[in-house]
Design an enzyme around this catalytic site. Structure first.
Site, short mmCIF file in Angstrom:
data_model
loop_
_atom_site.label_atom_id
_atom_site.label_comp_id
_atom_site.label_asym_id
_atom_site.label_seq_id
_atom_site.Cartn_x
_atom_site.Cartn_y
_atom_site.Cartn_z
N SER A 1 0.83 -1.19 0.00
CA SER A 1 0.00 0.00 0.00
C SER A 1 0.88 1.26 0.00
O SER A 1 1.76 1.41 -0.85
CB SER A 1 -0.92 -0.06 1.22
OG SER A 1 -1.90 0.92 1.16
N ARG B 1 -11.51 5.84 10.89
CA ARG B 1 -11.09 4.45 10.91
C ARG B 1 -12.14 3.54 10.27
O ARG B 1 -11.82 2.61 9.55
CB ARG B 1 -10.82 4.01 12.35
CG ARG B 1 -10.42 2.57 12.51
CD ARG B 1 -9.22 2.22 11.68
NE ARG B 1 -8.79 0.84 11.88
CZ ARG B 1 -7.93 0.22 11.10
NH1 ARG B 1 -7.41 0.85 10.06
NH2 ARG B 1 -7.57 -1.01 11.35
N HIS C 1 -7.93 -5.19 0.04
CA HIS C 1 -6.63 -4.53 0.17
C HIS C 1 -5.81 -5.13 1.32
O HIS C 1 -4.60 -5.26 1.22
CB HIS C 1 -6.87 -3.03 0.42
CG HIS C 1 -5.64 -2.20 0.39
ND1 HIS C 1 -4.81 -2.15 -0.71
CD2 HIS C 1 -5.08 -1.36 1.30
CE1 HIS C 1 -3.80 -1.32 -0.46
NE2 HIS C 1 -3.94 -0.83 0.74
N ASP C 2 -6.48 -5.50 2.40
CA ASP C 2 -5.80 -6.05 3.57
C ASP C 2 -5.11 -7.38 3.28
O ASP C 2 -4.34 -7.87 4.12
CB ASP C 2 -6.78 -6.24 4.73
CG ASP C 2 -6.75 -5.05 5.68
OD1 ASP C 2 -5.91 -4.15 5.48
OD2 ASP C 2 -7.57 -5.02 6.62
N ASP D 1 -8.80 -6.59 -4.24
CA ASP D 1 -8.43 -5.27 -3.72
C ASP D 1 -9.06 -4.21 -4.61
O ASP D 1 -8.66 -4.03 -5.75
CB ASP D 1 -6.90 -5.15 -3.71
CG ASP D 1 -6.41 -3.82 -3.14
OD1 ASP D 1 -7.24 -2.92 -2.89
OD2 ASP D 1 -5.19 -3.69 -2.97
#
Lengths: 205, 412
Positions: B159, B229, B357-358, B324
């Site tokens: 990222s 968050r 994405h994680d 992602d």
């Protein structure tokens, strides 16, 4: 990779020898469906080629990375949109043409991206294939066509003459042709006696 | 191809951060100058005698220098990339000397908005300058100088961390042999910036934000940070992964006909938000999202990424994940294309992983096997062999020990 040159064995892939003999020193090469990267490693070692492979299969991508060969994971059926026109000296498709759904498109894409293209494919015109169908009444199973009809990646099998006709129909000039059987070059009646065809071709100018 | 000895992957064990102080002023990309600063960093493994086996691991939005291992006094605080880095792990600390650093502007102990500005004796707060990825690379290069690392065997990140690896190849082409660019984009899209802006708006409109100088008021803009968050977290996950994990499950088995928590996903988001807002500094969140927004190496070359990457000499491994959507695979392919145009050595893998994405932080056998294979070649190339006991070199400057271990265990 340490000491590539002697470590690369092309045993079992007689078409690779023909390809290597055609690739000029220091050429840029794009190998479509590059498998485990054996051909690219060999071309880099023997011809000083700058090579990239395109491969869809995870295990093959890993094998290429392990070999230290540049590989781009991607699906050839979606074309070569990530590659600019005329950006490679050679675009190679070895023993993959017959497995493609979009056969015509990929050949034209190869000629867009490469100044020259090289394909190899099993020759369905080989006498054993003809014999199996004509007299055995069965689909052929051989060294170059090792699959059962119900379990084969091959979708578009063709003969040496079929491919030559395809080139004529698409304004493609064949620069060189080698037809092999059991690793040996077949000079006489190649469409009958050769089981593996290797073509180098370009756009007609 | 494989190594003879098979090592069972394990943790690097108890680790401790160190602090490096920098007195020389640093001119930042935005025009401001920061007079002096200090960085928190951790190292794992040992430098070899040739100092050729160092790997820099760059963190993304909300992670830190605590990349691997755990703290002796806080064993649950495991490094954010511990599954990737350690003895026998894909980035093998038996061979490589791994450096993790909390970037300038961070909130885990490096100089940042919550630090005391020596000029005023008060926290920097809103006066802390906006920093960029280029600035971070500059700072990391100074850290490398102090550690005695002339050239990284590799710089690796996911990222925003991947953007730093990419910037390294442009800023210091002769100081990086390999770049591992994972779940990256060559610049943010309008949608990416939009998500960042929503997060920043949540923070800056919180009444407890006080124009960024909330430290003096003894409060933190907790509500803003929570929402920031939440929005961030949602973009790091795929729709499928969320559906699979939470579905429409209800917290108490039936609808409550109220606006408190009904669904499990709500409970999860609130939990993540509470946890995050308890340890992360709001000003740092603003800074880091801005660094993301501004990153665009092609901008100085009329949008031509190939021209931007022309100075690069490193070899690249680029990895993306199919699910992602924050930094989707086509964004990684833009990087690959630009490297191809420059005839750089590059391999690209598109990992079919469901997590979004994680995924770059998770243990996926194909992904990890690839990184492992890549590092095995790096090790061969730079001579990163397993060191005999007592062999190797000490960093030029050992920094200072840090009293209280500070580090976020979570990242994206």
């Amino acid at each position: 990779m340490s000491a590539l040159a002697p470590a690369v064995s092309l045993a079992g892939r007689p078409d690779f020898g023909a390809i290597a003999s055609w690739v000029t020193p220091d050429a840029s090469v794009l190998d479509l469906g590059c498998g485990d990267g054996l051909l690219l490693a060999s071309l880099e070692a023997s011809r000083g080629a700058k090579g990239y492979g395109v491969e869809i299969d995870d295990a093959n991508v890993l094998a290429c990375v392990r070999r230290g060969v540049n590989v781009i994971q991607g699906d050839l059926e979606r074309g070569l949109q990530g590659f600019d026109a005329g950006s490679f000296d050679y675009v190679i498709l070895s023993q993959t043409l017959q497995t493609m759904r979009h056969t015509e498109e990929i050949v034209l894409e190869m000629l867009r991206v490469g100044r020259q293209a090289i394909v190899t494919f099993p020759n369905f015109g080989h006498w054993q294939a003809r014999w199996a169908v004509a007299f055995g009444g069965r689909m052929p199973v051989s060294k170059t066509l090792p699959y059962q009809w119900y379990d084969t990646p091959n979708l578009h099998l063709c003969t040496v003459r079929d491919f030559e006709q395809f080139c004529a129909d698409h304004s493609i000039r064949i620069r060189e042709r080698i037809v092999l059987h059991e690793g040996r070059r077949v000079g006489w009646l190649p469409n009958l006696l050769g089981s593996l065809a290797v073509f180098r071709f370009e756009k007609q100018h | 191809m494989h190594h003879d000895q098979t090592i069972v992957p394990r943790s690097v064990g108890a680790v401790a951060p160190r602090r490096m102080r920098f007195a020389a002023p640093l001119a930042l990309a935005g025009g401001a100058t920061i007079d002096g600063y200090s960085l928190l960093y951790e190292t794992y493994g040992r430098l070899n005698a040739a100092r050729s086996n160092a790997v820099l691991v760059c963190h993304a939005l909300n992670a830190s220098h605590h990349v691997a291992g755990y703290y002796a006094d806080d064993p649950d605080n495991v490094g954010w990339w511990d599954n990737m880095i350690g003895p026998g792990k894909p980035l093998d600390t038996e061979r490589f000397f791994v450096v993790g650093v909390n970037n300038l502007g961070g909130c885990f102990g490096s100089t940042g908005p919550a630090s005391i500005d020596p000029k005023t004796g008060r926290p920097y707060g809103s006066s802390f300058p906006v920093v960029t990825v280029e600035d971070w690379v500059e700072v990391q290069a100074r850290l490398a100088d102090r550690l005695g690392i002339r050239r990284w065997a590799a710089v690796m990140g996911g990222s925003l961390g991947a953007m730093q690896a990419l910037q390294w190849t442009i800023s210091y082409p002769d100081r990086i042999a390999h770049a591992l660019v994972i779940a990256a984009a060559p610049k943010l899209s309008a949608q990416n910036i939009a998500f960042n802006e929503i997060a920043r708006q949540a923070i800056t409109t919180d009444p407890d934000f006080h124009g960024g100088n909330y430290y003096a008021h003894g409060v933190v803009p907790k509500r803003g940070l929570r929402v920031a968050r939440m929005i961030g977290h949602v973009t790091y996950l795929s729709d499928d992964a969320m559906m699979e994990r939470f579905g429409r499950s209800l917290r108490s088995g039936k609808l409550g006909f109220h606006f408190d928590v009904d669904f499990e996903i709500e409970s999860y988001l609130r939990y993540q938000a509470d946890k995050f807002s308890a340890y992360f500094d709001a000003n740092t969140y603003l800074l880091i999202t801005r660094a993301l927004d501004y990153f665009d190496p092609a901008a100085a070359h009329d949008g031509n990424l190939a021209a931007a990457l022309a100075p690069a000499r490193a070899k690249f491994l680029v990895v993306s994940f199919t699910s992602d959507w924050r930094f989707a695979s086509p964004r990684s392919r833009e990087i690959v294309k630009a490297l191809l145009d420059n005839r750089r050595d590059v391999s690209y893998a598109e990992i079919d992983a469901p997590h979004g994405h994680d995924a770059f932080l998770l243990e996926d056998p194909r992904y990890h096997a690839l990184v492992r294979a890549y590092f095995e070649n790096v090790a061969r190339e730079v001579g990163a062999d397993r060191l005999a006991a007592g062999a190797g070199a000490a960093p030029l400057d050992e920094g200072e020990p840090v009293e209280a271990a500070a580090g976020g265990g979570f990242a994206a």
